[in-house]
Motif scaffolding. Structure first.
Motif, mmCIF file in Angstrom:
data_model
loop_
_atom_site.group_PDB
_atom_site.id
_atom_site.type_symbol
_atom_site.label_atom_id
_atom_site.label_comp_id
_atom_site.label_asym_id
_atom_site.label_seq_id
_atom_site.Cartn_x
_atom_site.Cartn_y
_atom_site.Cartn_z
ATOM 1 N N GLY A 20 9.814 61.841 19.577
ATOM 2 C CA GLY A 20 10.899 62.825 19.502
ATOM 3 C C GLY A 20 11.419 63.265 20.862
ATOM 4 N N ARG A 21 11.093 62.494 21.917
ATOM 5 C CA ARG A 21 11.503 62.917 23.262
ATOM 6 C C ARG A 21 12.978 62.679 23.520
ATOM 7 N NH1 ARG A 21 7.258 60.753 27.623
ATOM 8 N NH2 ARG A 21 8.629 61.939 29.001
ATOM 9 N N ASP A 22 13.655 61.953 22.637
ATOM 10 C CA ASP A 22 15.088 61.693 22.834
ATOM 11 C C ASP A 22 15.899 62.988 22.802
ATOM 12 O OD1 ASP A 22 14.215 61.424 19.963
ATOM 13 O OD2 ASP A 22 16.384 61.615 19.705
ATOM 14 N N GLU A 23 15.424 63.962 22.020
ATOM 15 C CA GLU A 23 16.242 65.171 21.840
ATOM 16 C C GLU A 23 16.296 66.023 23.098
ATOM 17 O OE1 GLU A 23 15.324 67.550 18.392
ATOM 18 O OE2 GLU A 23 15.392 65.722 17.152
ATOM 19 N N GLY A 24 15.112 66.259 23.709
ATOM 20 C CA GLY A 24 15.077 67.053 24.951
ATOM 21 C C GLY A 24 15.873 66.348 26.042
ATOM 22 N N MET A 25 15.723 65.027 26.065
ATOM 23 C CA MET A 25 16.443 64.227 27.062
ATOM 24 C C MET A 25 17.958 64.382 26.848
ATOM 25 S SD MET A 25 15.419 60.314 27.827
ATOM 26 C CE MET A 25 15.980 59.546 26.313
ATOM 27 N N ALA A 26 18.372 64.294 25.604
ATOM 28 C CA ALA A 26 19.804 64.423 25.297
ATOM 29 C C ALA A 26 20.309 65.813 25.710
ATOM 30 C CB ALA A 26 20.045 64.182 23.811
ATOM 31 N N ASP A 27 19.488 66.854 25.472
ATOM 32 C CA ASP A 27 19.918 68.214 25.836
ATOM 33 C C ASP A 27 20.076 68.337 27.352
ATOM 34 O OD1 ASP A 27 19.845 68.887 23.217
ATOM 35 O OD2 ASP A 27 17.938 69.971 23.309
ATOM 36 N N ARG A 28 19.040 67.867 28.083
ATOM 37 C CA ARG A 28 19.095 67.992 29.559
ATOM 38 C C ARG A 28 20.227 67.144 30.127
ATOM 39 N NH1 ARG A 28 13.764 67.206 28.706
ATOM 40 N NH2 ARG A 28 13.830 65.054 29.451
ATOM 41 N N HIS A 29 20.318 65.912 29.641
ATOM 42 C CA HIS A 29 21.339 65.006 30.169
ATOM 43 C C HIS A 29 22.739 65.463 29.776
ATOM 44 C CE1 HIS A 29 18.224 61.516 30.471
ATOM 45 N NE2 HIS A 29 18.006 62.492 31.314
ATOM 46 N N GLY A 30 22.836 66.059 28.601
ATOM 47 C CA GLY A 30 24.134 66.576 28.151
ATOM 48 C C GLY A 30 24.647 67.640 29.108
ATOM 49 N N LEU A 31 23.726 68.514 29.584
ATOM 50 C CA LEU A 31 24.139 69.566 30.523
ATOM 51 C C LEU A 31 24.660 68.951 31.816
ATOM 52 C CD1 LEU A 31 21.228 72.154 30.179
ATOM 53 C CD2 LEU A 31 23.623 72.485 29.515
ATOM 54 N N SER A 32 23.936 67.921 32.304
ATOM 55 C CA SER A 32 24.350 67.302 33.577
ATOM 56 C C SER A 32 25.663 66.546 33.417
ATOM 57 C CB SER A 32 23.284 66.311 34.058
ATOM 58 O OG SER A 32 22.060 66.952 34.205
ATOM 59 N N ALA A 33 25.823 65.871 32.291
ATOM 60 C CA ALA A 33 26.972 64.965 32.130
ATOM 61 C C ALA A 33 28.224 65.678 31.640
ATOM 62 C CB ALA A 33 26.610 63.848 31.151
ATOM 63 N N ARG A 34 28.049 66.882 31.119
ATOM 64 C CA ARG A 34 29.196 67.564 30.495
ATOM 65 C C ARG A 34 30.430 67.634 31.397
ATOM 66 N NH1 ARG A 34 27.260 72.835 27.882
ATOM 67 N NH2 ARG A 34 27.262 73.515 30.032
ATOM 68 N N VAL A 142 23.205 58.984 37.359
ATOM 69 C CA VAL A 142 21.793 58.670 37.575
ATOM 70 C C VAL A 142 21.108 59.847 38.270
ATOM 71 C CG1 VAL A 142 22.053 56.142 37.653
ATOM 72 C CG2 VAL A 142 22.369 57.454 39.748
ATOM 73 N N ASP A 143 19.875 60.089 37.868
ATOM 74 C CA ASP A 143 19.064 61.124 38.529
ATOM 75 C C ASP A 143 18.054 60.479 39.470
ATOM 76 O OD1 ASP A 143 20.385 63.059 37.078
ATOM 77 O OD2 ASP A 143 18.861 63.165 35.508
ATOM 78 N N TYR A 144 17.802 59.174 39.262
ATOM 79 C CA TYR A 144 16.884 58.423 40.116
ATOM 80 C C TYR A 144 17.721 57.735 41.189
ATOM 81 C CZ TYR A 144 13.154 55.233 41.481
ATOM 82 O OH TYR A 144 12.206 54.527 42.191
ATOM 83 N N TYR A 145 17.839 58.368 42.354
ATOM 84 C CA TYR A 145 18.626 57.797 43.453
ATOM 85 C C TYR A 145 18.077 58.321 44.773
ATOM 86 C CZ TYR A 145 20.948 62.377 43.442
ATOM 87 O OH TYR A 145 21.194 63.734 43.483
ATOM 88 N N GLU A 146 18.326 57.580 45.828
ATOM 89 C CA GLU A 146 17.917 58.003 47.169
ATOM 90 C C GLU A 146 18.707 59.243 47.503
ATOM 91 O OE1 GLU A 146 18.357 55.368 50.578
ATOM 92 O OE2 GLU A 146 17.061 53.966 49.474
ATOM 93 N N GLY A 147 18.013 60.338 47.766
ATOM 94 C CA GLY A 147 18.709 61.603 48.000
ATOM 95 C C GLY A 147 18.243 62.641 46.996
ATOM 96 N N ASN A 148 17.518 62.202 45.973
ATOM 97 C CA ASN A 148 16.924 63.154 45.035
ATOM 98 C C ASN A 148 15.403 63.003 45.088
ATOM 99 O OD1 ASN A 148 16.200 64.931 43.085
ATOM 100 N ND2 ASN A 148 16.957 63.705 41.351
ATOM 101 N N VAL A 187 26.737 65.873 40.825
ATOM 102 C CA VAL A 187 27.097 66.823 39.765
ATOM 103 C C VAL A 187 25.920 67.774 39.626
ATOM 104 C CG1 VAL A 187 27.824 67.082 37.363
ATOM 105 C CG2 VAL A 187 28.375 64.989 38.608
ATOM 106 N N ARG A 188 26.090 68.994 40.096
ATOM 107 C CA ARG A 188 24.976 69.950 40.091
ATOM 108 C C ARG A 188 25.067 70.860 38.873
ATOM 109 N NH1 ARG A 188 26.169 68.946 45.480
ATOM 110 N NH2 ARG A 188 24.342 68.429 46.734
ATOM 111 N N SER A 189 23.905 71.204 38.357
ATOM 112 C CA SER A 189 23.879 72.055 37.175
ATOM 113 C C SER A 189 23.001 73.262 37.468
ATOM 114 C CB SER A 189 23.307 71.259 35.991
ATOM 115 O OG SER A 189 22.821 72.140 35.020
ATOM 116 N N GLY A 190 23.454 74.414 37.050
ATOM 117 C CA GLY A 190 22.683 75.644 37.273
ATOM 118 C C GLY A 190 21.559 75.795 36.268
ATOM 119 N N GLU A 191 21.447 74.854 35.317
ATOM 120 C CA GLU A 191 20.440 75.005 34.268
ATOM 121 C C GLU A 191 19.353 73.945 34.432
ATOM 122 O OE1 GLU A 191 22.459 76.001 30.323
ATOM 123 O OE2 GLU A 191 24.102 75.327 31.603
#
Ligand SMILES: C[S@@+](CC[C@H](N)C(=O)[O-])C[C@H]1O[C@@H](n2cnc3c(N)ncnc32)[C@H](O)[C@@H]1O
Length: 209
Positions: A20-34, A142-148, A187-191
């Motif tokens: 069931g880890r797809d849901e949390g991932m979708a929530d977090r990624h949704g915030l970043s990608a919105r 992507v969140d996996y990049y040089e600089g993060n 793309v920065r997110s405050g959440e």
């Protein structure tokens, strides 16, 4: 293409989906990608391709915006999760290194936190370019990049090899694949976790002229 690498990726994400880890991932990624998705303006019936879609939350967003959306993922269990939410977009089990679509099929190609899992990133980008319409746009985050620095240990955590590119490295690879108007932006997110505000997701984009 079913290589040892893609089978391993599918196995890892099958387990995530079953847990069931797809849901949390979708929530977090949704915030970043919105902010990126909200800038896309699919016209009615534009075709939208979600590469490495997970439970296909982004494809459902595109569908709700009026596009004809297709979600591709190598993990059958992720696609099973995607099938549970109705109306489901088109769902295709495939690797993004070998897309089962005709040339120039999609106006928008989107990918959240997936492209760096490609065994052959250049082949995946060549496929994205091939299936893009003339004038079509690629938007990958992507969140996996040089600089993060927060994402440095992820390959050890997941047990899967990943491509760690700098923003300039991503731009070079997209250009090599044929895309123009290539660029990157944070793309920065405050959440969520603190790195999302400090470093953010890397938005990588280009167009097929
Ligand atoms: C971190 S998850 C992100 C899922 C979704 N985009 C989201 O934001 O929730 C990465 C997804 O990419 C898929 N994936 C990884 N490599 C792939 C490949 N070569 N072809 C197609 N899908 C792939 C995985 O199965 C997984 O569902």
């Amino acid at each position: 293409m079913s290589t040892e690498h893609s089978q391993e990726v599918a196995r890892v994400f099958d387990e995530w989906a079953q847990a069931g880890r797809d849901e949390g991932m979708a929530d977090r990624h949704g915030l970043s990608a919105r902010p990126v998705l909200e800038e896309l303006t699919p016209a009615a019936d534009d075709r939208f391709l979600d590469l490495g879609a997970g439970n296909a939350w982004a494809a459902r967003w595109a569908q709700a915006a009026g596009a004809r959306a297709v979600a591709v993922d190598v993990s059958p269990e992720m696609l099973a999760r995607a099938r549970e939410a109705q109306p489901a977009p088109g769902l295709v089990q495939a690797s993004f290194e070998r897309l089962p679509f005709a040339d120039r099929s999609f106006a928008f190609l989107f990918s959240m936190e997936a492209l760096y899992y490609a065994e052959d990133l250049d082949q995946a980008l060549a496929e994205a370019f091939r299936v893009a319409e003339t004038g079509g746009e690629l938007h990958a985050l992507v969140d996996y990049y040089e600089g993060n620095p927060a994402s440095e240990g992820w390959p050890d955590k997941t047990g899967v090899d990943m491509h760690r590119l700098s923003p300039e490295g991503w731009e070079a690879r997209l250009t090599e694949a044929g895309f123009t108007d290539v660029g990157t932006a944070r793309v920065r997110s405050g959440e969520g976790e603190s790195w999302r505000a400090e470093h953010g997701s890397l938005h990588v984009y280009g167009r097929k002229a």
